[in-house]
Design an enzyme around this catalytic site. Sequence first.
Site, PDB file in Angstrom:
ATOM      1  NE  ARG A 186     -18.780  42.505 -12.029  1.00  0.00           N
ATOM      2  CZ  ARG A 186     -17.942  41.528 -11.640  1.00  0.00           C
ATOM      3  NH1 ARG A 186     -16.685  41.531 -12.024  1.00  0.00           N
ATOM      4  NH2 ARG A 186     -18.376  40.552 -10.873  1.00  0.00           N
ATOM      5  CG  HIS A 206     -13.992  39.128 -16.472  1.00  0.00           C
ATOM      6  ND1 HIS A 206     -15.246  39.720 -16.403  1.00  0.00           N
ATOM      7  CD2 HIS A 206     -13.665  38.854 -15.173  1.00  0.00           C
ATOM      8  CE1 HIS A 206     -15.641  39.787 -15.143  1.00  0.00           C
ATOM      9  NE2 HIS A 206     -14.703  39.255 -14.377  1.00  0.00           N
TER      10      HIS A 206
HETATM   11  C1  OXD Z   1     -15.991  37.780  -9.900  1.00  0.00           C
HETATM   12  C2  OXD Z   1     -15.464  37.937 -11.256  1.00  0.00           C
HETATM   13  O1  OXD Z   1     -16.816  38.584  -9.473  1.00  0.00           O
HETATM   14  O2  OXD Z   1     -14.877  36.971 -11.797  1.00  0.00           O
HETATM   15  O3  OXD Z   1     -15.575  36.837  -9.212  1.00  0.00           O
HETATM   16  O4  OXD Z   1     -15.603  39.003 -11.857  1.00  0.00           O
END
Ligand code: OXD
Length: 307
Positions: A222, A270
């Site tokens: 994250r 992402h």
């Molecule tokens: C997940 C993401 O948590 O795509 O799956 O970040």
Amino acid sequence: MAILIIPGKFNANHWKQALLARDPALDIRIWPDTGNCADITFVLVWHYPPGELKKYPHLKCISSLGAGVDHIFKDPELPAQAAIVRVVDPLLIRDMTHYILWAVLQQVRHISLYQQQQQQAQWRPHVPFPEITIGIMGLGQLGQDAAQRLHALKFSVIGWSRTAKKLPGIECLSGDAEWHAFLKRSAILVNLLPLTPQTENILNEDTFALLPKNAYIINVARGQHLVENDLLTALDSGHLSGACLDVFREEPLPANHPFWHHPKILITPHIASISNPASVAAQIVENYQRSLNNQPLLYQVNRELGY
Ligand code: OXD
């Protein structure tokens, strides 16, 4: 009894079709067309509006659409009676491992450098990195698979997790007591930790200072794990050699963000690993049935730990 999808970035219709393919009798609603809120017993969510879930008095289960559940714990009005579950899926694990493998290989084989050289038509070979250690932070399903595959490809791999783990052939360190020892050996640091109040900002100047000189960062967990200015300082001072970042504090990454044009930062939007409805649907339907029958759920999250 119905399932409500609050899809965030995901395509709700793809999820609905995948669930109906498993069980055509399901009553599936797509937010904000909820119908009678009292019908909803199961929600599938990604970054929903905080407070939304308290509108469903019979809610039994909140399922993340992805592996992470930090977006659920952001809700200050999370219904106390509902269980929280996350996705664990072979494709998600495979894709994450592929991404990490690519990020490691492009670094150790100097691929960014060759791309720059190609622009200048320069033929200049560089020796691959000598034996280096890859440190994986977070030894859940994703971290374990990445660690084992890299190890199988003859990389030297160590792991670190909050609580002690055992993985065949891989040295696993744990807890505060072994954190510094872990960092001091990690020439490539891969972050796969869950985001919790304890892990937020964990990629900071103190962490970077303990890494070997020229260490490389791969963040696939994250954006909130990373103190962005500390990364820029460590890159610009030459202590870190570079970073491959798939996740950011603000997504999409704003156009004027300094990361975009930093010569030592590699950015992907992402995409390291994305839940695939067809692959994940069986687990969701299974959990829906289990929640209706008050049976133990698959991959239930511990509310105290936040993962
Ligand atoms: C997940 C993401 O948590 O795509 O799956 O970040």
